[in-house]
Design an enzyme around this catalytic site. Structure first.
Site, PDB file in Angstrom:
ATOM      1  N   CYS A   1       7.199 -19.837  18.113  1.00 17.50           N
ATOM      2  CA  CYS A   1       7.058 -18.526  17.534  1.00 17.50           C
ATOM      3  C   CYS A   1       6.161 -17.424  18.173  1.00 17.50           C
ATOM      4  O   CYS A   1       6.432 -16.151  17.817  1.00 17.50           O
ATOM      5  CB  CYS A   1       6.765 -18.817  16.093  1.00 17.50           C
ATOM      6  SG  CYS A   1       8.077 -19.874  15.371  1.00 17.50           S
TER       7      CYS A   1
ATOM      8  N   HIS B   1       5.346 -11.382  13.147  1.00 18.45           N
ATOM      9  CA  HIS B   1       6.365 -12.571  13.229  1.00 18.45           C
ATOM     10  C   HIS B   1       6.884 -12.867  11.929  1.00 18.45           C
ATOM     11  O   HIS B   1       6.215 -12.851  11.027  1.00 18.45           O
ATOM     12  CB  HIS B   1       5.617 -13.717  13.692  1.00 18.45           C
ATOM     13  CG  HIS B   1       6.396 -14.878  13.528  1.00 18.45           C
ATOM     14  ND1 HIS B   1       7.814 -14.964  14.000  1.00 18.45           N
ATOM     15  CD2 HIS B   1       6.208 -16.308  12.914  1.00 18.45           C
ATOM     16  CE1 HIS B   1       8.317 -16.299  13.798  1.00 18.45           C
ATOM     17  NE2 HIS B   1       7.261 -17.030  13.217  1.00 18.45           N
TER      18      HIS B   1
ATOM     19  N   ASN C   1      13.533 -16.524   9.903  1.00 19.33           N
ATOM     20  CA  ASN C   1      12.548 -16.613  10.937  1.00 19.33           C
ATOM     21  C   ASN C   1      13.298 -17.049  12.435  1.00 19.33           C
ATOM     22  O   ASN C   1      13.734 -18.044  12.514  1.00 19.33           O
ATOM     23  CB  ASN C   1      11.593 -17.852  10.752  1.00 19.33           C
ATOM     24  CG  ASN C   1      10.700 -18.196  11.462  1.00 19.33           C
ATOM     25  OD1 ASN C   1      10.756 -17.750  12.649  1.00 19.33           O
ATOM     26  ND2 ASN C   1       9.441 -18.923  11.371  1.00 19.33           N
TER      27      ASN C   1
HETATM   28  O1  UT7 Z   1       7.171 -19.664  12.176  1.00 23.17           O
HETATM   29  C1  UT7 Z   1       6.143 -20.244  11.980  1.00 23.17           C
HETATM   30  C2  UT7 Z   1       6.000 -21.248  11.429  1.00 23.17           C
HETATM   31  N1  UT7 Z   1       6.714 -21.353   9.998  1.00 23.17           N
HETATM   32  C3  UT7 Z   1       6.044 -20.634   9.049  1.00 23.17           C
HETATM   33  O2  UT7 Z   1       5.146 -20.009   9.020  1.00 23.17           O
HETATM   34  C4  UT7 Z   1       6.187 -21.394   7.824  1.00 23.17           C
HETATM   35  C5  UT7 Z   1       5.139 -21.623   6.896  1.00 23.17           C
HETATM   36  N2  UT7 Z   1       5.649 -22.123   5.535  1.00 23.17           N
HETATM   37  C6  UT7 Z   1       6.036 -21.693   4.481  1.00 23.17           C
HETATM   38  O3  UT7 Z   1       6.659 -20.622   4.859  1.00 23.17           O
HETATM   39  C7  UT7 Z   1       6.091 -22.223   3.332  1.00 23.17           C
HETATM   40  O4  UT7 Z   1       5.395 -23.189   3.179  1.00 23.17           O
HETATM   41  C8  UT7 Z   1       7.646 -22.614   2.676  1.00 23.17           C
HETATM   42  C9  UT7 Z   1       8.436 -21.393   2.426  1.00 23.17           C
HETATM   43  C10 UT7 Z   1       8.143 -23.516   3.916  1.00 23.17           C
HETATM   44  C11 UT7 Z   1       7.423 -23.534   1.480  1.00 23.17           C
HETATM   45  O5  UT7 Z   1       7.058 -22.693   0.493  1.00 23.17           O
HETATM   46  P1  UT7 Z   1       5.675 -23.327  -0.588  1.00 23.17           P
HETATM   47  O6  UT7 Z   1       5.549 -22.560  -1.472  1.00 23.17           O
HETATM   48  O7  UT7 Z   1       4.477 -23.874   0.428  1.00 23.17           O
HETATM   49  O8  UT7 Z   1       6.615 -24.535  -1.055  1.00 23.17           O
HETATM   50  P2  UT7 Z   1       6.285 -26.291  -0.840  1.00 23.17           P
HETATM   51  O9  UT7 Z   1       6.660 -26.610   0.428  1.00 23.17           O
HETATM   52  O10 UT7 Z   1       4.957 -26.365  -1.561  1.00 23.17           O
HETATM   53  O11 UT7 Z   1       7.361 -26.630  -1.956  1.00 23.17           O
HETATM   54  C12 UT7 Z   1       7.354 -26.358  -3.242  1.00 23.17           C
HETATM   55  C13 UT7 Z   1       8.624 -27.213  -4.009  1.00 23.17           C
HETATM   56  C14 UT7 Z   1       8.449 -28.720  -3.451  1.00 23.17           C
HETATM   57  O12 UT7 Z   1       8.936 -29.361  -4.672  1.00 23.17           O
HETATM   58  P3  UT7 Z   1       7.695 -30.304  -5.517  1.00 23.17           P
HETATM   59  O13 UT7 Z   1       7.216 -31.255  -4.605  1.00 23.17           O
HETATM   60  O14 UT7 Z   1       6.662 -29.569  -5.984  1.00 23.17           O
HETATM   61  O15 UT7 Z   1       8.831 -31.057  -6.427  1.00 23.17           O
HETATM   62  C15 UT7 Z   1       9.580 -28.731  -2.485  1.00 23.17           C
HETATM   63  O16 UT7 Z   1      10.213 -29.866  -2.383  1.00 23.17           O
HETATM   64  O17 UT7 Z   1       9.642 -26.632  -3.548  1.00 23.17           O
HETATM   65  C16 UT7 Z   1      10.473 -27.703  -2.947  1.00 23.17           C
HETATM   66  N3  UT7 Z   1      11.287 -27.129  -2.153  1.00 23.17           N
HETATM   67  C17 UT7 Z   1      12.240 -26.517  -2.451  1.00 23.17           C
HETATM   68  N4  UT7 Z   1      13.038 -26.266  -3.580  1.00 23.17           N
HETATM   69  C18 UT7 Z   1      14.363 -25.715  -3.372  1.00 23.17           C
HETATM   70  C19 UT7 Z   1      11.127 -27.137  -0.511  1.00 23.17           C
HETATM   71  N5  UT7 Z   1      12.156 -26.509  -0.073  1.00 23.17           N
HETATM   72  C20 UT7 Z   1      12.954 -26.140  -1.274  1.00 23.17           C
HETATM   73  C21 UT7 Z   1      14.299 -25.275  -1.032  1.00 23.17           C
HETATM   74  N6  UT7 Z   1      15.025 -25.150  -2.121  1.00 23.17           N
HETATM   75  N7  UT7 Z   1      14.860 -25.060   0.147  1.00 23.17           N
END
Ligand code: UT7
Length: 323
Positions: A114, A250, A280
């Site tokens: 990225c 980005h 992204n």
């Molecule tokens: O390009 C460079 C690299 N990429 C990035 O910069 C991305 C960096 N990370 C992020 O953007 C965020 O961490 C995410 C968007 C990937 C996730 O957001 P988050 O607020 O960190 O959520 P999380 O991973 O802590 O997940 C929260 C909950 C989880 O459920 P539990 O364990 O709390 O029950 C996940 O399983 O949301 C769940 N979850 C979803 N639910 C519905 C994860 N993906 C999804 C989904 N739909 N698509």
């Protein structure tokens, strides 16, 4: 007299197919509401079957040449940032070189995921400042839809396909920060973090593999490192947040973009946002955003622009340029 790498033209291309968040609801336990609120993404483009990264890049390159009023043979070097090249080799850059009709010079790919476009800008700047090239085209192009695990809701809803290109040209400047062109570069990588963002295939496995990410961990690093590298690039030339007209970040996650702007004490009105429409697109996200912003009349000649990105490696960095 100082030579500067000055932005001469930009262009982009997005595949025709638009995938709205709601499309994922049919196959995954997810919702438009979750995707929007956690990432800011509303839709993304996916390449058609058979449509490759070099196809997208060729269209973006042609658009950038048209914007610059140049032809392919005016370009000395084509640097292409991608993690989704059509083949293991030859480079996607040489494929694009041939397809746009560039008969001389040289072309090569760089791979900083990225952060690839920011690393590409550093390459362009070095080639121009060292006198090795007069004009360099930097392309960021990706078809991340080809390396997504469509059963992993934590990753597949976040990425999209697209390409952007920018042409830089050697021009004389005064050596001050009022010059147009690239003013400062700040790059980093740290291989200790390989496990938090990678593709689980390649030559060692004999497969293409799919993207694996510990989202929360990457998020934490992004928020910390992006503002740090942007500040450090500005510091190197005695500038600060107040001097910045536009951040072109980005486009990975709206929450990361907001947190970075906040740390830089810049209002969101000065941030170029395309994440809602593109998702992204990895190395393509910054040149896509640059090109869209220029087309919308936002970034004008003389504006001070900061780009920053982080991705797999981890690799991250920032470039300060006057448009
Ligand atoms: O390009 C460079 C690299 N990429 C990035 O910069 C991305 C960096 N990370 C992020 O953007 C965020 O961490 C995410 C968007 C990937 C996730 O957001 P988050 O607020 O960190 O959520 P999380 O991973 O802590 O997940 C929260 C909950 C989880 O459920 P539990 O364990 O709390 O029950 C996940 O399983 O949301 C769940 N979850 C979803 N639910 C519905 C994860 N993906 C999804 C989904 N739909 N698509």
């Amino acid at each position: 007299m100082t030579i500067r790498a000055v932005l001469r033209g930009v262009g982009h291309y997005l595949p025709e197919r638009i995938v709205e968040n709601a499309e994922f609801e049919a196959s995954l336990d997810t919702s438009d509401e979750w995707i929007r609120s956690r990432s800011g993404i509303e839709r993304r483009h996916f390449a058609a079957p058979g449509e490759t990264t070099s196809d997208l890049a060729t269209r973006a390159a042609e658009a950038a040449l048209a914007d610059a009023g140049l032809v392919a043979d005016d370009i000395d070097v084509l640097v292409m940032a991608t993690s989704t090249a059509d083949l293991t080799f030859p480079s996607a850059a040489t494929m694009v070189q041939h397809r746009i009709g560039m008969t001389g010079g040289f072309a090569y790919d760089i791979q900083a995921v990225c952060a690839g476009f920011v690393f590409g800008l550093a390459n362009a700047n070095a080639l121009i400042l060292s006198g090795q090239a007069k004009r360099v085209m930097v392309i960021g192009a990706e078809t991340f839809s080809r390396i997504l695990d469509m059963t992993d809701r934590g990753t597949c809803v976040l990425f999209g396909d697209g390409a952007g290109a920018a042409i830089f040209e050697a021009q004389e400047g005064s050596g001050t920060t009022s010059d147009r062109g690239i003013l400062s570069v700040d790059l980093h990588s740290d291989g200790r973090f390989r496990e938090i963002l990678y593709v689980d295939g390649g030559v060692s496995t004999g497969t293409t593999g799919v993207l694996r990410m510990e989202g929360k961990e990457v998020f934490r690093h992004a928020v910390e490192k992006l503002a740090e590298t942007a500040h450090s690039a500005l510091d190197k030339v005695g500038l600060c947040g107040d001097d910045v007209d536009w951040i072109v970040p980005h486009q990975a996650n709206l929450r990361i973009i907001k947190a970075t702007a906040q740390r830089m004490k810049l209002p969101m009105e000065r941030v170029i946002l395309t994440v809602q429409d593109h998702g992204n697109t990895s190395a393509a996200s910054i040149p896509l955003a640059l090109s869209v912003a220029k087309a919308e009349g936002k970034i004008k000649p003389g504006d001070l622009v900061v780009t920053e990105a982080i991705g797999g490696g981890l690799a991250w960095g920032s470039v300060v340029l006057r448009a």
